[in-house]
Design an enzyme around this catalytic site. Structure first.
Site, PDB file in Angstrom:
ATOM      1  N   ARG A 192       3.396-130.266 -43.439  1.00  0.00           N
ATOM      2  CA  ARG A 192       3.120-131.350 -42.488  1.00  0.00           C
ATOM      3  C   ARG A 192       2.457-132.535 -43.196  1.00  0.00           C
ATOM      4  NH1 ARG A 192       2.479-129.296 -37.419  1.00  0.00           N
ATOM      5  NH2 ARG A 192       1.405-127.489 -38.302  1.00  0.00           N
ATOM      6  N   TYR A 193       1.592-132.249 -44.166  1.00  0.00           N
ATOM      7  CA  TYR A 193       0.870-133.280 -44.909  1.00  0.00           C
ATOM      8  C   TYR A 193       1.337-133.191 -46.362  1.00  0.00           C
ATOM      9  CZ  TYR A 193      -2.378-132.466 -40.990  1.00  0.00           C
ATOM     10  OH  TYR A 193      -2.927-132.287 -39.761  1.00  0.00           O
ATOM     11  N   ARG A 253      -0.440-130.446 -48.952  1.00  0.00           N
ATOM     12  CA  ARG A 253      -0.722-129.052 -48.611  1.00  0.00           C
ATOM     13  C   ARG A 253       0.363-128.455 -47.728  1.00  0.00           C
ATOM     14  NH1 ARG A 253      -3.899-132.869 -46.356  1.00  0.00           N
ATOM     15  NH2 ARG A 253      -4.560-132.736 -44.185  1.00  0.00           N
ATOM     16  N   ARG A 303      -0.193-119.823 -31.626  1.00  0.00           N
ATOM     17  CA  ARG A 303       1.084-119.270 -32.122  1.00  0.00           C
ATOM     18  C   ARG A 303       1.435-118.010 -31.352  1.00  0.00           C
ATOM     19  NH1 ARG A 303      -0.749-120.657 -37.773  1.00  0.00           N
ATOM     20  NH2 ARG A 303       0.031-122.775 -38.020  1.00  0.00           N
ATOM     21  N   ASP A 331      -5.140-131.066 -32.495  1.00  0.00           N
ATOM     22  CA  ASP A 331      -3.820-131.060 -33.125  1.00  0.00           C
ATOM     23  C   ASP A 331      -2.899-131.810 -32.173  1.00  0.00           C
ATOM     24  OD1 ASP A 331      -2.819-129.764 -35.611  1.00  0.00           O
ATOM     25  OD2 ASP A 331      -4.240-128.220 -34.968  1.00  0.00           O
ATOM     26  N   CYS A 369      -5.544-112.995 -29.727  1.00  0.00           N
ATOM     27  CA  CYS A 369      -6.426-113.864 -28.959  1.00  0.00           C
ATOM     28  C   CYS A 369      -5.628-114.464 -27.810  1.00  0.00           C
ATOM     29  CB  CYS A 369      -6.963-114.967 -29.873  1.00  0.00           C
ATOM     30  SG  CYS A 369      -7.580-114.313 -31.448  1.00  0.00           S
ATOM     31  N   LYS A 415      -3.682-133.207 -37.281  1.00  0.00           N
ATOM     32  CA  LYS A 415      -5.009-133.032 -36.679  1.00  0.00           C
ATOM     33  C   LYS A 415      -5.770-134.344 -36.773  1.00  0.00           C
ATOM     34  CE  LYS A 415      -6.386-128.491 -37.910  1.00  0.00           C
ATOM     35  NZ  LYS A 415      -5.036-128.326 -38.327  1.00  0.00           N
ATOM     36  N   CYS A 470      -1.547-109.590 -36.423  1.00  0.00           N
ATOM     37  CA  CYS A 470      -2.986-109.848 -36.545  1.00  0.00           C
ATOM     38  C   CYS A 470      -3.742-108.557 -36.246  1.00  0.00           C
ATOM     39  CB  CYS A 470      -3.418-110.898 -35.529  1.00  0.00           C
ATOM     40  SG  CYS A 470      -2.488-112.439 -35.641  1.00  0.00           S
ATOM     41  N   ASP A 502      -5.299-125.809 -27.801  1.00  0.00           N
ATOM     42  CA  ASP A 502      -3.918-126.312 -27.864  1.00  0.00           C
ATOM     43  C   ASP A 502      -3.174-126.014 -26.570  1.00  0.00           C
ATOM     44  OD1 ASP A 502      -3.838-127.361 -30.567  1.00  0.00           O
ATOM     45  OD2 ASP A 502      -4.124-125.275 -31.208  1.00  0.00           O
ATOM     46  N   CYS A 526      -4.191-118.040 -28.324  1.00  0.00           N
ATOM     47  CA  CYS A 526      -3.560-118.326 -29.628  1.00  0.00           C
ATOM     48  C   CYS A 526      -2.472-119.396 -29.507  1.00  0.00           C
ATOM     49  CB  CYS A 526      -2.952-117.056 -30.191  1.00  0.00           C
ATOM     50  SG  CYS A 526      -2.089-117.343 -31.746  1.00  0.00           S
TER      51      CYS A 526
END
Ligand code: SF4
Length: 357
Positions: free
Chosen positions: A93-94, A97, A115, A313, A110, A320, A106, A276, A113
């Site tokens: 995205r950037y 990185r 995702r 985000d 959560c 972000k 996981c 999100d 989440c």
């Protein structure tokens, strides 16, 4: 009290059996669990007070019937991973990185989440050997990539052997200098952070950073603190990652205790994410205005060392941005040069100070 939990709870029936969900809710919760994965480690289950219907730990992990309601603004890919994914497992995205998503499972799941449509059993699985090799080739072919962020899923569910291999592969790429690992494991399953895992996270040629995800001060248990100490003492710097969640940490005292706890663990508070627009999470989201008011309150209560960046985000994959409160504003037209600055008590001052002020 909940019956002692000795293995990860993965179904609503498990939750009912251990007193963490009402038998009356079972059939509704089974519908939620069929859509979004459920897992509570024994460490997480032990933190829940089953007599508290508003328990802030339960709210993060125990499924709720509200999750079946998806708002029109919510999206299965709320932060736009897919449009920025040139090859499987990579999100670029950037310029400097990439995210490298090695696994889609996981230690815990959560309820908020971002995702949630991508993680869990039956969703995407771990990268195949071929896909992993293609991801690595992409990183090698892009000399502008300075930092690789291992995320997921939770990379710290991988075996020490696999983590060692991944770290060695990344460290062998000259232009990769930083490997950052985002994980819920230090808080949710701290015993996994063994000396062997810590050793596996270090590789000559790269600096390893770990971003520890926790949202409530009760998650910073003695075991979690010991796990973090093992990493810091081994020379791995830690930063924090939290999500602002309604009914979990959306009050100044809880946020203060969480941030102070991080700093005590030698974890620099880094991100406080605005929730999100993930499907079925509206009941856990605050407004941005509430988040800004909390950040203003936090500024008045704790030192700069304890201040995270409150970030949003931007939906659609636009990255972000900090969305914390503003302290500086311009003077009115024709009012001469100068600015107004608001202090931590909310009082407004001129900058530079006016003569005689
Ligand atoms: S540990 Fe991270 S990736 Fe896994 S469910 Fe929680 S927020 Fe999502």
């Amino acid at each position: 009290m909940n019956a002692r939990v000795t293995a990860t709870l993965r179904t609503p029936a498990d939750l009912v059996a251990h007193g963490l969900a009402s038998p009356d809710a079972l059939s509704d919760l089974e519908k939620v669990a069929a859509r979004y994965a459920v897992a509570l480690t024994p460490d997480v289950a032990a933190l829940i007070d089953p007599s508290d219907p508003h328990d802030p730990i339960a709210r993060q992990y125990v499924p709720a019937v509200e999750e079946m309601a998806t708002q029109p603004v919510e999206n299965a890919d709320p932060i736009g991973d897919h449009p920025h994914s040139p090859v499987a497992g990579i999100v670029h995205r950037y310029p400097d990185r990439v995210l490298f998503k090695l696994v889609h499972v996981c230690a815990v799941y959560c309820r908020f989440c971002f995702r949630r449509e991508m993680v869990g059993p039956g969703k995407e699985t771990a990268l195949s050997d071929e896909a992993y090799a293609r991801g690595l080739d992409y990183i090698r072919a892009h000399p502008e990539i300075w930092e690789v962020i291992l995320t997921g899923g939770d990379p710290l569910v991988l075996s020490p052997r696999r983590l060692r291999e991944v770290m060695r592969d990344l460290a062998a790429v000259d232009h990769v200098r930083i490997v950052r690992i985002h994980s819920r494991v230090p808080a949710a399953d701290p015993r996994r952070i063994t000396d062997e895992v810590v050793a596996a996270l270090k590789a000559p040629g790269v600096a390893t950073w770990v971003a520890v995800h926790a949202n409530h001060p009760r998650e910073l248990t003695a075991q979690m603190r010991a796990a973090c100490a093992r990493m810091v003492d081994a020379g791995i710097p830690l930063v924090s990652q939290s999500v602002l969640l309604r009914g979990v940490n959306d009050d100044a005292a809880t946020l203060e205790a969480l941030m102070r706890g991080f700093v005590e663990c030698r974890i620099k508070p880094y991100y406080l994410h605005h929730g999100d627009l993930a499907p079925g999470t509206a009941h856990l989201r605050t407004t941005l205005e509430e988040g800004q008011a909390l950040m203003r309150a936090l500024r008045g209560r704790v030192s700069g060392l304890c201040q995270p960046d409150y970030v949003l985000d931007i939906p659609g994959g636009h990255g972000k941005v900090p969305v914390g409160p503003q302290y500086l504003s311009g003077e009115g037209e024709g009012d001469g040069a100068g600015l107004r600055v608001t202090d931590y008590c909310g009082d407004v001052h001129h900058y530079p100070p006016r003569e005689g002020a």
